[in-house]
Design a protein around this motif. Sequence first.
Motif, PDB file in Angstrom:
ATOM      1  N   GLY A  45       3.761 105.566 166.914  1.00 55.09           N
ATOM      2  CA  GLY A  45       3.484 104.421 166.403  1.00 55.09           C
ATOM      3  C   GLY A  45       3.384 104.073 164.853  1.00 55.09           C
ATOM      4  O   GLY A  45       3.132 103.012 164.386  1.00 55.09           O
ATOM      5  N   ASP A  46       3.551 105.206 163.978  1.00 53.83           N
ATOM      6  CA  ASP A  46       3.404 105.283 162.538  1.00 53.83           C
ATOM      7  C   ASP A  46       4.691 104.742 161.915  1.00 53.83           C
ATOM      8  O   ASP A  46       5.431 105.401 161.875  1.00 53.83           O
ATOM      9  CB  ASP A  46       2.849 106.479 162.028  1.00 53.83           C
ATOM     10  N   SER A  47       4.648 103.351 161.476  1.00 51.42           N
ATOM     11  CA  SER A  47       5.950 102.827 161.057  1.00 51.42           C
ATOM     12  C   SER A  47       6.483 103.186 159.543  1.00 51.42           C
ATOM     13  O   SER A  47       7.612 103.469 159.289  1.00 51.42           O
ATOM     14  CB  SER A  47       5.883 101.242 160.919  1.00 51.42           C
ATOM     15  N   LYS A  48       5.521 103.857 158.929  1.00 51.79           N
ATOM     16  CA  LYS A  48       5.654 104.468 157.627  1.00 51.79           C
ATOM     17  C   LYS A  48       6.537 105.819 157.860  1.00 51.79           C
ATOM     18  O   LYS A  48       7.284 106.294 157.202  1.00 51.79           O
ATOM     19  CB  LYS A  48       4.673 104.788 156.673  1.00 51.79           C
ATOM     20  N   ALA A  49       5.968 106.440 158.894  1.00 54.42           N
ATOM     21  CA  ALA A  49       6.452 107.998 159.174  1.00 54.42           C
ATOM     22  C   ALA A  49       7.918 107.734 159.781  1.00 54.42           C
ATOM     23  O   ALA A  49       8.955 108.388 159.462  1.00 54.42           O
ATOM     24  CB  ALA A  49       5.838 108.510 160.543  1.00 54.42           C
ATOM     25  N   SER A  50       8.337 106.633 160.268  1.00 60.06           N
ATOM     26  CA  SER A  50       9.773 106.064 160.825  1.00 60.06           C
ATOM     27  C   SER A  50      10.650 105.935 159.631  1.00 60.06           C
ATOM     28  O   SER A  50      11.831 106.486 159.544  1.00 60.06           O
ATOM     29  CB  SER A  50       9.709 104.940 161.773  1.00 60.06           C
ATOM     30  N   ASP A  51      10.164 105.272 158.686  1.00 60.06           N
ATOM     31  CA  ASP A  51      10.983 105.184 157.508  1.00 60.06           C
ATOM     32  C   ASP A  51      11.141 106.598 156.786  1.00 60.06           C
ATOM     33  O   ASP A  51      12.577 106.854 156.444  1.00 60.06           O
ATOM     34  CB  ASP A  51      10.292 104.508 156.403  1.00 60.06           C
ATOM     35  N   ALA A  52      10.259 107.454 156.754  1.00 57.90           N
ATOM     36  CA  ALA A  52      10.371 108.985 156.251  1.00 57.90           C
ATOM     37  C   ALA A  52      11.328 109.561 156.870  1.00 57.90           C
ATOM     38  O   ALA A  52      12.128 110.493 156.457  1.00 57.90           O
ATOM     39  CB  ALA A  52       8.827 109.401 155.851  1.00 57.90           C
ATOM     40  N   ALA A  53      11.138 109.603 158.427  1.00 61.69           N
ATOM     41  CA  ALA A  53      11.978 110.268 159.315  1.00 61.69           C
ATOM     42  C   ALA A  53      13.519 109.900 158.959  1.00 61.69           C
ATOM     43  O   ALA A  53      14.463 110.693 159.188  1.00 61.69           O
ATOM     44  CB  ALA A  53      11.496 109.947 160.660  1.00 61.69           C
ATOM     45  N   ILE A  54      13.716 108.507 158.931  1.00 60.09           N
ATOM     46  CA  ILE A  54      14.984 108.092 158.799  1.00 60.09           C
ATOM     47  C   ILE A  54      15.827 108.465 157.588  1.00 60.09           C
ATOM     48  O   ILE A  54      16.823 109.241 157.495  1.00 60.09           O
ATOM     49  CB  ILE A  54      15.110 106.686 158.666  1.00 60.09           C
ATOM     50  N   ALA A  55      14.817 108.536 156.636  1.00 65.00           N
ATOM     51  CA  ALA A  55      15.599 109.084 155.046  1.00 65.00           C
ATOM     52  C   ALA A  55      15.646 110.571 155.178  1.00 65.00           C
ATOM     53  O   ALA A  55      16.608 111.162 154.651  1.00 65.00           O
ATOM     54  CB  ALA A  55      14.615 108.744 154.012  1.00 65.00           C
ATOM     55  N   ALA A  85       9.575  96.901 164.635  1.00 65.86           N
ATOM     56  CA  ALA A  85       9.804  95.548 163.955  1.00 65.86           C
ATOM     57  C   ALA A  85       9.131  94.629 164.664  1.00 65.86           C
ATOM     58  O   ALA A  85       9.102  94.461 165.900  1.00 65.86           O
ATOM     59  CB  ALA A  85      11.326  95.527 163.777  1.00 65.86           C
ATOM     60  N   MET A  86       8.672  93.466 163.879  1.00 66.87           N
ATOM     61  CA  MET A  86       7.902  92.509 164.349  1.00 66.87           C
ATOM     62  C   MET A  86       8.921  91.428 164.796  1.00 66.87           C
ATOM     63  O   MET A  86       8.733  90.558 165.723  1.00 66.87           O
ATOM     64  CB  MET A  86       6.810  91.696 163.445  1.00 66.87           C
ATOM     65  N   MET A  87       9.990  91.000 164.121  1.00 69.62           N
ATOM     66  CA  MET A  87      10.632  89.787 164.272  1.00 69.62           C
ATOM     67  C   MET A  87      11.957  90.205 165.217  1.00 69.62           C
ATOM     68  O   MET A  87      12.535  91.391 165.008  1.00 69.62           O
ATOM     69  CB  MET A  87      11.248  89.189 163.197  1.00 69.62           C
ATOM     70  N   PRO A  88      12.423  89.352 166.160  1.00 68.11           N
ATOM     71  CA  PRO A  88      13.470  89.649 167.159  1.00 68.11           C
ATOM     72  C   PRO A  88      14.820  90.376 166.427  1.00 68.11           C
ATOM     73  O   PRO A  88      15.606  91.024 166.671  1.00 68.11           O
ATOM     74  CB  PRO A  88      13.531  88.573 168.168  1.00 68.11           C
ATOM     75  N   ASN A  90      14.866  91.431 163.538  1.00 73.38           N
ATOM     76  CA  ASN A  90      15.018  92.674 162.758  1.00 73.38           C
ATOM     77  C   ASN A  90      15.011  93.907 163.892  1.00 73.38           C
ATOM     78  O   ASN A  90      15.786  94.983 163.751  1.00 73.38           O
ATOM     79  CB  ASN A  90      13.630  92.853 162.180  1.00 73.38           C
ATOM     80  N   LYS A  91      14.562  93.777 164.954  1.00 74.68           N
ATOM     81  CA  LYS A  91      14.372  94.443 166.027  1.00 74.68           C
ATOM     82  C   LYS A  91      16.198  94.661 166.616  1.00 74.68           C
ATOM     83  O   LYS A  91      16.682  95.815 166.593  1.00 74.68           O
ATOM     84  CB  LYS A  91      13.984  94.225 167.549  1.00 74.68           C
ATOM     85  N   LEU A  92      17.010  93.550 166.378  1.00 78.09           N
ATOM     86  CA  LEU A  92      18.224  93.818 166.847  1.00 78.09           C
ATOM     87  C   LEU A  92      19.262  94.521 165.699  1.00 78.09           C
ATOM     88  O   LEU A  92      20.055  95.240 166.028  1.00 78.09           O
ATOM     89  CB  LEU A  92      18.879  92.117 166.956  1.00 78.09           C
ATOM     90  N   LYS A  93      18.653  94.177 164.487  1.00 75.70           N
ATOM     91  CA  LYS A  93      19.401  94.677 163.277  1.00 75.70           C
ATOM     92  C   LYS A  93      19.319  96.354 163.389  1.00 75.70           C
ATOM     93  O   LYS A  93      20.068  96.835 163.192  1.00 75.70           O
ATOM     94  CB  LYS A  93      18.859  94.017 162.162  1.00 75.70           C
ATOM     95  N   TYR A  94      18.100  96.818 163.883  1.00 76.99           N
ATOM     96  CA  TYR A  94      18.022  98.583 163.734  1.00 76.99           C
ATOM     97  C   TYR A  94      18.442  98.657 165.113  1.00 76.99           C
ATOM     98  O   TYR A  94      19.060 100.056 165.093  1.00 76.99           O
ATOM     99  CB  TYR A  94      16.390  98.682 163.567  1.00 76.99           C
ATOM    100  N   ALA A  95      18.635  97.936 166.053  1.00 80.78           N
ATOM    101  CA  ALA A  95      19.341  98.572 167.195  1.00 80.78           C
ATOM    102  C   ALA A  95      20.547  98.599 167.238  1.00 80.78           C
ATOM    103  O   ALA A  95      21.124  99.566 167.790  1.00 80.78           O
ATOM    104  CB  ALA A  95      18.942  97.720 168.492  1.00 80.78           C
ATOM    105  N   GLU A  96      21.268  97.683 166.407  1.00 77.91           N
ATOM    106  CA  GLU A  96      22.488  97.850 166.222  1.00 77.91           C
ATOM    107  C   GLU A  96      23.288  98.583 164.879  1.00 77.91           C
ATOM    108  O   GLU A  96      24.568  98.859 164.857  1.00 77.91           O
ATOM    109  CB  GLU A  96      23.275  96.260 166.127  1.00 77.91           C
TER     110      GLU A  96
END
Length: 99
Positions: A45-55, A85-88, A90-96
């Motif tokens: 659940g660490d959102s900062k870690a997800s950015d680092a993992a993606i990079a 992501a909080m907004m739907p 943005n969820k869709l953007k990352y899912a696609e």
Amino acid sequence: MEYTLKTLVVAVLAAMAVSASAAPQEAAPDGFTQAHQQFKAAMKGDSKASDAAIAAFSALAAANPSHPLLAAYEGAATALKGRDAMMPWNKLKYAEKRC
């Protein structure tokens, strides 16, 4: 939407388990261990870690294009970012997003 992201993550992890048991073990690329730790933190659940993992996995996948596991981790990390992501939209953007 949440069901789709969970299904994607489970499918990627299952594919990794099958490929790891079927293929001979090869050396992990430099930086994989740190990127994998960031990925595990993102799964918790660490959102900062997800950015680092993606990079990290994006850089590793670009440096090792013949290593499909790195691209799978990059996609799974992007799916985790969509989960957090909080907004739907943005969820869709990352899912696609294609990695």
